[in-house]
Scaffold this motif. Structure first.
Motif, short mmCIF file in Angstrom:
data_model
loop_
_atom_site.label_atom_id
_atom_site.label_comp_id
_atom_site.label_asym_id
_atom_site.label_seq_id
_atom_site.Cartn_x
_atom_site.Cartn_y
_atom_site.Cartn_z
N VAL A 32 2.80 -14.46 8.04
CA VAL A 32 1.57 -13.78 7.94
C VAL A 32 0.53 -14.61 6.82
N SER A 33 -0.72 -14.23 7.19
CA SER A 33 -1.71 -15.04 6.05
C SER A 33 -1.59 -14.06 4.82
N ASP A 34 -2.14 -14.70 3.84
CA ASP A 34 -2.67 -13.83 2.50
C ASP A 34 -3.36 -12.70 2.65
N ASP A 35 -4.37 -12.72 3.52
CA ASP A 35 -4.97 -11.51 3.88
C ASP A 35 -4.34 -10.46 4.78
N GLN A 36 -3.51 -10.90 5.58
CA GLN A 36 -2.37 -9.94 6.12
C GLN A 36 -1.67 -9.25 4.99
N ILE A 37 -1.23 -9.97 4.15
CA ILE A 37 -0.48 -9.32 3.19
C ILE A 37 -1.06 -8.53 2.40
N ARG A 38 -2.32 -8.68 1.90
CA ARG A 38 -3.44 -8.03 1.23
C ARG A 38 -3.43 -6.79 2.23
N ALA A 39 -3.59 -6.88 3.27
CA ALA A 39 -4.12 -5.30 4.23
C ALA A 39 -2.65 -4.60 4.19
N LEU A 40 -1.60 -5.24 4.37
CA LEU A 40 -0.33 -4.59 4.19
C LEU A 40 -0.27 -3.82 2.74
N GLY A 43 -1.25 -0.32 1.63
CA GLY A 43 -0.47 0.83 1.87
C GLY A 43 0.86 0.52 1.35
N ALA A 44 0.92 -0.21 -0.08
CA ALA A 44 2.33 -0.83 -0.54
C ALA A 44 2.87 0.50 -1.02
N TYR A 45 2.14 1.66 -1.48
CA TYR A 45 3.00 2.96 -1.90
C TYR A 45 3.71 3.29 -1.03
N TYR A 46 3.45 3.41 0.51
CA TYR A 46 4.29 3.97 1.59
C TYR A 46 5.32 3.05 2.00
N CYS A 47 5.15 1.66 1.95
CA CYS A 47 6.04 0.62 2.29
C CYS A 47 7.22 0.62 1.28
N ASP A 48 6.96 1.05 0.14
CA ASP A 48 8.02 1.34 -1.08
C ASP A 48 8.68 2.46 -0.82
N VAL A 187 -3.28 2.38 6.41
CA VAL A 187 -2.10 1.50 6.70
C VAL A 187 -0.76 2.46 6.98
N PHE A 188 -0.45 3.42 6.26
CA PHE A 188 0.73 4.11 6.55
C PHE A 188 0.76 4.54 8.22
N VAL A 255 6.16 5.10 -8.90
CA VAL A 255 6.09 4.14 -8.03
C VAL A 255 4.85 3.30 -8.33
N LEU A 256 3.89 3.57 -8.47
CA LEU A 256 2.50 2.66 -8.77
C LEU A 256 2.92 1.61 -9.90
N TYR A 257 3.52 2.17 -10.90
CA TYR A 257 3.63 1.20 -12.11
C TYR A 257 4.92 0.17 -11.67
N ALA A 258 5.59 0.55 -10.89
CA ALA A 258 6.69 -0.35 -10.41
C ALA A 258 6.09 -1.49 -9.54
N LEU A 259 5.02 -1.10 -8.56
CA LEU A 259 4.36 -2.02 -7.99
C LEU A 259 3.56 -2.94 -8.72
N GLN A 260 3.04 -2.51 -9.79
CA GLN A 260 2.15 -3.59 -10.86
C GLN A 260 3.00 -4.31 -11.49
#
Length: 285
Positions: A32-40, A43-48, A187-188, A255-260
């Motif tokens: 996947v492209s970097d932009d696709q990773i950005r798009a996903l 919604g990183a909170y829900y992916c986590d 995203v979710f 969760v958000l701090y961990a993502l950062q």
């Protein structure tokens, strides 16, 4: 992870992680492209919270020792929390989220509630809050907000959240753009609808990339995006249950701090804007 259903009830949806636990960052190695990773990553909170790959549209991999498959879980979650049972309903929900489902309501209510929260009582004088409620009731007749019928009740709830200090646990100064809350759910819904078999993968990408473009218009980096997401989430929670909102501040912030901060997080792999440096991390932000 506890989530607030579209109808207002608190419920557990999907494959929740135990309280206090954040999942490791999973990568399938998909091309996947970097932009696709950005798009996903919007919604990183829900992916986590779902323990899913950060580089696939479908919620994968299947998790062991679960009675439901990912597909079964997303079908149930979309139905019970969002009233979505087919492709058209998924598209309509995504459309409303992209247009602003709850962020515009927060933008309207927040400054009014702040003004009313510092008012001193004066005998015989109509309170600022009373004037605000009358204004909001009138406005709700002309504006198409998601919660227009209860807009004055949402105002009262947020006013109480401010007075009770619930908002003090949010990043300060308080972020007044809650668009990230709507966009993360784009995203979710897109990922869930694809996993459930309602939307093809290419259409899900279109919706998520549209959400990414809006996120890039509103936020300079993932840190500001996270602040907007948390503010919107707690605003939404407060309009449903103040006690739950207070509890969620710490849970969601963790969760958000961990993502950062995790080196393997998608927010550490790609910046929100191409060509910009990744943010630094300081405790408590």
């Amino acid at each position: 992870m506890a989530e607030i259903a579209a109808g207002g009830a608190l419920r557990i949806i999907g494959f929740p992680m135990p309280k206090g636990h954040t999942s490791p960052d999973l990568w399938s190695g998909a091309a996947v492209s970097d932009d696709q990773i950005r798009a996903l990553a919007v919604g990183a909170y829900y992916c986590d919270s779902w323990g899913a790959y950060n580089d696939t549209v479908a919620f994968e991999p299947e998790l062991p020792r679960r009675k439901e498959t990912r597909r079964e879980a997303t079908i149930e979650g979309l139905h019970s929390a969002w009233g979505v049972d087919n492709a058209d309903e998924a598209r309509d929900t995504i459309r409303r989220l992209l247009a602003g489902m709850h962020a515009p309501l927060f933008t309207l209510i927040h400054p009014l509630a702040v003004e009313a929260s510092v008012e001193s009582f004066r005998p015989g004088r109509t309170s600022i809050a009373t004037g605000h409620r009358e204004f909001l009731q009138t406005l709700s007749q002309f504006r198409g907000y998601e919660a227009a019928s209860g807009i004055d009740r949402d105002y009262d709830a947020w006013l109480q959240a401010i007075k009770l200090g619930i908002v003090n646990g949010l990043p300060q100064p308080l972020h007044t753009d809650a668009t990230a809350w709507d966009l993360a759910r784009v995203v979710f819904i897109a990922r869930s609808a694809h996993t459930a078999g309602y939307l093809p993968e290419d259409e899900a990408w279109e919706h998520m990339l549209a959400g990414l473009a809006i996120a890039q218009q509103h936020y300079p980096n993932w840190r500001q995006f996270a602040a907007g997401f948390l503010t919107g989430a707690i605003f939404w929670a407060a309009t449903r249950d103040l006690a739950a909102a207070k509890e969620q501040v710490g849970e969601r912030r963790e969760v958000l701090y961990a993502l950062q901060s995790r080196p393997t997080s998608p927010w550490r792999r790609v910046a929100l804007h191409p060509g910009t440096p990744l943010f630094g991390v300081t405790a408590g932000t």
